[in-house]
Design an enzyme around this catalytic site. Structure first.
Site: not given
Ligand SMILES: Nc1ncnc2c1ncn2[C@@H]1O[C@H](COP(=O)(O)OS(=O)(=O)O)[C@@H](OP(=O)(O)O)[C@H]1O
Ligand SMILES: [Mg+2]
Ligand SMILES: [Mg+2]
Ligand SMILES: [Mg+2]
Length: 364
Positions: A48, A71, A143, A145-146, A148, A292
């Site tokens: 990240d 992020e 972002d 790494i989306d 993670t 996101d």
């Molecule tokens: N509680 C809650 N509700 C909704 N979304 C949240 C929550 N917590 C985290 N995040 C965000 O979800 C991002 C990951 O996206 P996805 O849900 O599409 O993928 S995953 O299935 O969860 O891996 C993830 O992005 P990354 O942190 O970049 O991985 C978060 O920003």
């Molecule tokens: Mg993300």
């Molecule tokens: Mg994150």
């Molecule tokens: Mg991320």
């Protein structure tokens, strides 16, 4: 005719490609070969931060005036107990920054042999992502790494970059190193870049800058009712999957949902791998982050789709770093979106009735 945001697109695609090479190398060297406990997130953290350093370097050199809503921030790395992590990030970021120039890249972006940065410079460049966003002006969202969790599992993740002008997403770039390049060959070659500039369509490009395969234009197909399926999160904490089931039943969807981490879901929707992206809040008070959804939203719109919250309101990218109060995300082809919204509202009402009945029963 000069194309608006053409220079921005060229820079953004190159930056995302370079970051994808970095994250793929982190996976191959640190994740795949190490026995990770579930709680050990260090490889993804290194990925990240290093990816954010590389993309912020390129953006800051190409567009020095542009603020970035990223992020990550370097706060933890500057702390005394962050030294070990910091030195791994510095090493990795510099390895990527100094890698040979690829077609389309220029040394003016602070990349190529000889362009290593000091630890302090790298911490500062990571912190270029600290912008708060807002209603007016131009800024990027990043972002690095989306998804993670997907990254750690060796499944889907995405490197995501968007350009916002006066609260409107003008450009989105999503790098998906693990997505099959050709959806009809799911076990074939992996990796693709998805790009959309407002008014200029949605496109899939090869992941490698050296690959000369021409871009493919993406349009969301018209699905027959029995072909429709939902794209949804893998992580149960991120979206209310039980409500998705109800929506699917209301819509008469018979195909099982496709669970996929990250904004790869938006890419899958744009090219017709799935018909509806549904992300309904779990009710924890979590606020969705603009990075996101910004690139995914313009990609879907340029592929001929619609994206709103569950009330049918547009997503508001002018509120700061988040989308504000969470009403979820509903994205689908234009011909299907209204039906999905109706089904969401019906499913929410049905759920509320059942919950009220359940409570009444408990109170007896
Ligand atoms: N509680 C809650 N509700 C909704 N979304 C949240 C929550 N917590 C985290 N995040 C965000 O979800 C991002 C990951 O996206 P996805 O849900 O599409 O993928 S995953 O299935 O969860 O891996 C993830 O992005 P990354 O942190 O970049 O991985 C978060 O920003
Ligand atoms: Mg993300
Ligand atoms: Mg994150
Ligand atoms: Mg991320």
């Amino acid at each position: 005719m000069s194309q608006q945001y053409e220079a921005e697109q060229q820079v953004a695609v190159a930056a995302v490609r370079r970051a994808c090479a970095l994250t793929a190398s982190v996976f191959n060297t640190l994740v795949k070969n190490e026995t990770l406990t579930k709680e050990d997130k260090s490889p993804v953290t290194i990925g990240d931060y290093a990816a954010q350093a590389v993309i912020n370097t390129i953006l800051s050199r190409a567009f020095p005036q542009d603020p970035i809503v990223g992020e990550e921030d370097a706060g933890d790395l500057r702390a005394d107990n962050g030294a070990a992590l910091r030195s791994r990030i510095v090493e990795l970021a510099n390895e990527s920054l100094t890698a040979p120039l690829q077609p389309g890249e220029t040394e003016e972006w602070g990349i190529g042999p000889g362009h290593a940065q000091s630890p302090e410079e790298l911490m500062n460049i990571i912190d270029r992502g600290n912008y708060g966003g807002g209603r007016t002006g131009r800024f990027w969202t990043l972002d690095p790494i989306d998804g993670t969790k997907g990254f750690l599992r060796g499944e889907q993740y995405a490197v995501c970059l968007a350009l916002i002008q006066d609260a409107r997403v003008e450009l989105g770039v999503i790098g998906c190193p693990n997505l099959p390049a050709d959806p009809s060959a799911p076990s074939g070659a992996r990796g693709a870049i998805f790009v959309a500039a407002r008014g200029r369509g949605a496109w899939q490009l090869p992941l490698s800058p050296a690959d000369t395969t021409p871009p493919t234009r993406l349009t969301i197909p018209t699905f027959a009712a029995d072909q429709l399926n939902l794209l949804e999160s893998v992580e149960k904490a991120h979206a209310k999957l039980a409500l998705n089931d109800r929506v699917a039943r209301t819509l008469g969807v018979t195909r099982p949902p496709t669970r996929m981490d990250s904004q790869a879901k938006y890419a899958a929707l744009a090219r017709g791998d799935g018909g509806v992206y549904l992300r309904l809040p779990v009710g924890s008070g979590y606020r969705e982050k603009i990075w996101d959804h910004a690139p995914g939203s313009v990609l879907v719109e340029e592929a001929g789709g619609r994206i709103t919250d569950s009330r049918g309101q547009p997503l508001d990218f002018g509120l700061g770093r988040t989308l504000g109060e969470n009403f979820g995300v509903v994205a689908a082809g234009k011909g299907v979106h209204a039906r999905v919204l109706e089904a969401v509202q019906a499913a929410q009402e049905e759920e509320a009735r059942e919950e009220a009945a359940e409570k009444a029963k408990e109170a007896q």
